[in-house]
Design a protein around this motif. Structure first.
Motif: not given
Ligand SMILES: O=C(O)C1=C[C@@H](OP(=O)(O)O)[C@@H](O)[C@H](O)C1
Ligand SMILES: C=C(OP(=O)(O)O)C(=O)O
Length: 448
Positions: A20-22, A24, A395, A409, A412, A419, A445-447
């Motif tokens: 997943q990615l976040t 901002h 999410t 996206s 976001g 996310k 941010e990549y998770n």
């Protein structure tokens, strides 16, 4: 058979292993320039036409993504050669006499290859080629095209479920002639028949029994067949098309940038009261998503068009109270649907029933996502009415659909706490999408 379970991930994918990615929100308006990668639609047409030409084509500006990778691999397996020479790709066409008698190819999740390849394979009498794909593509509509090919003398055999992939295709000594087909499910069926037509044993006439969705993609096909040496006669209403027999000739071409990908960057500026200049575009292109420029203008953006660039500046507040028919440029229905959540009045999008059969059921996917974000959505059979309101963090599933991921996206960049799950699905057409956002200063941010 388990072949349907293969994933579309290719050596040209990105974000392997990123679950997943976040994103901002942007705190300050930006003024930036961007260059967009090559068009999926143009690249896969060029690969296939070059692959069935009698010589070596030289293409620049081609797209490296999952859809184009699997198209290239398929053509290589059938005998074409692909050589990367600096920033060009050189493709030497298949020698028909050397086509394998029996072969199995994997085309990933690419609707383009699934609809362009069967006809052209049906022109080859001695070969029996099985087309396999991901599960996602296997269950999309194919049968209308296959029935039309049967009318033209092609043998079509389903290996699992009737109407689904995998399918085996074989030519016969009596191909070509007259065929009628509906165009309201997918324009790709018509493009697929057209591309095969010059190579059938007899001249081919195609009659349309309905209107064509996204008909501009048929214009791209006709233009590119021309570039590879074949002329198509087409009536103004697209109802009658006639193609003489002939051999595709190799071409040296710069391929257009992807105007569908460009739309996410235009929308980003429109949404964030920012300015973006998109360079190296063909502003006379047949790619239908160019129409989004006008839609953004209706929503309050300021537009400056050059011959090979466009500048979009977003307003302080996007305008609503609009009804927009997106039948002709439906790949962008999710993009405009996402922006609608930020307008100053409701927006109704119509004419996009066929996108229920794209990478996912896109009509219900957007309803689900916007509802999760707290936005009021009324789903219609062919679109939505979206009423702007307070948006909450969430999410979000991307439904293994690049356009869902790229559209959401945008959310976001305005709302805190967005996310996206499985962001690597953008690799279908734009593996570098999130890196491109980062290059504009957006925090991603990549998770793992
Ligand atoms: O011919 C093409 O390159 C395409 C045709 C359209 O498909 P449909 O006509 O099936 O809607 C479009 O959605 C797709 O992204 C590309
Ligand atoms: C519908 C799409 O893809 P495909 O070429 O697989 O039909 C798309 O890119 O939005």
């Amino acid at each position: 058979m388990t072949i349907n379970l293969k994933s579309a991930q290719s050596p040209w994918s990105s974000l392997d292993g990123v679950e997943q990615l976040t994103l901002h929100p942007i705190n300050q308006p930006f003024n930036k320039e961007v260059i967009i990668p090559g068009s999926k639609s143009v690249t896969n047409r060029a690969f296939i036409l070059a692959g069935f030409s009698n010589g070596t084509s030289k293409l620049s500006g081609y797209l490296k993504s999952d859809d184009t990778y699997w198209c290239m691999e398929t053509l290589k397996k059938l005998g074409a050669t692909f050589e990367i020479v600096e920033d060009e790709i050189h493709i030497t066409g298949i020698d028909s006499s050397e086509l394998p008698d029996k072969e199995q190819v994997f085309i990933g999740s690419a609707g383009t290859t699934a609809r362009f390849l069967p006809g052209i394979l049906g022109t080859q009498e001695k070969s029996e080629i099985t087309i396999t794909s991901t599960e996602q593509l296997a269950v999309r509509p194919h049968q209308t095209l296959h029935e039309a090919l049967k009318q033209l003398g092609v043998e079509v055999k389903y290996l699992e479920e009737e109407g689904q992939l995998p399918v085996t295709i074989k030519g016969t000594p009596q191909t070509g002639g007259k065929v009628s087909i509906a165009g309201n499910q997918s324009s790709q069926f018509i493009s697929g028949l057209l591309m095969a037509a010059p190579l059938f044993n007899r001249p081919t006439e195609i009659e349309l029994t309905t209107n064509i969705v996204q008909s501009a993609y048929v214009d791209i096909t006709i233009e590119m067949m021309n570039q590879f040496g074949i002329k198509v006669d087409v009536s103004e209403d697209y109802k009658h098309m006639k193609v003489e027999q002939g051999q595709y000739k190799p071409a040296t071409l710069p391929l257009e940038a992807d105007l569908s990908t460009a739309c996410y960057f235009m929308a980003l500026a429109a949404l964030n009261h920012s300015t973006i200049k998109i360079n190296h575009l063909n502003m006379e292109s047949h790619q239908p998503d160019l129409e989004v420029v006008d839609i953004l203008e209706r929503m309050g953006a300021t537009v400056e068009k050059g011959s090979d660039y466009v500048v979009i500046s977003g307003p302080e507040q996007l305008k609503g109270d609009l009804t927009i028919d997106m039948n002709a440029c439906s790949d962008q229905a999710l993009t405009i649907g996402t922006l609608a959540a930020f307008a100053d009045g409701p927006i109704t999008i119509t004419g996009v029933e066929h996108i229920r059969h794209h990478e996912c059921n896109r009509v219900s996917a957007l309803t689900e996502s916007l509802t999760q974000l707290g936005i009021e959505v009324i789903e219609h059979h062919d679109g939505w009415t979206i009423t702007p309101g307070q948006i909450k963090a969430a999410t979000l599933d991307t439904f293994d659909d690049h356009r869902v991921a790229m559209s959401l996206s945008l959310m976001g960049t305005k709302v805190d706490g967005i996310k996206l799950l499985d962001p690597s699905c953008v690799s279908k057409t734009c593996p570098n999408y999130f890196e491109m956002l980062k290059s504009l200063g957006i925090s991603v941010e990549y998770n793992e």
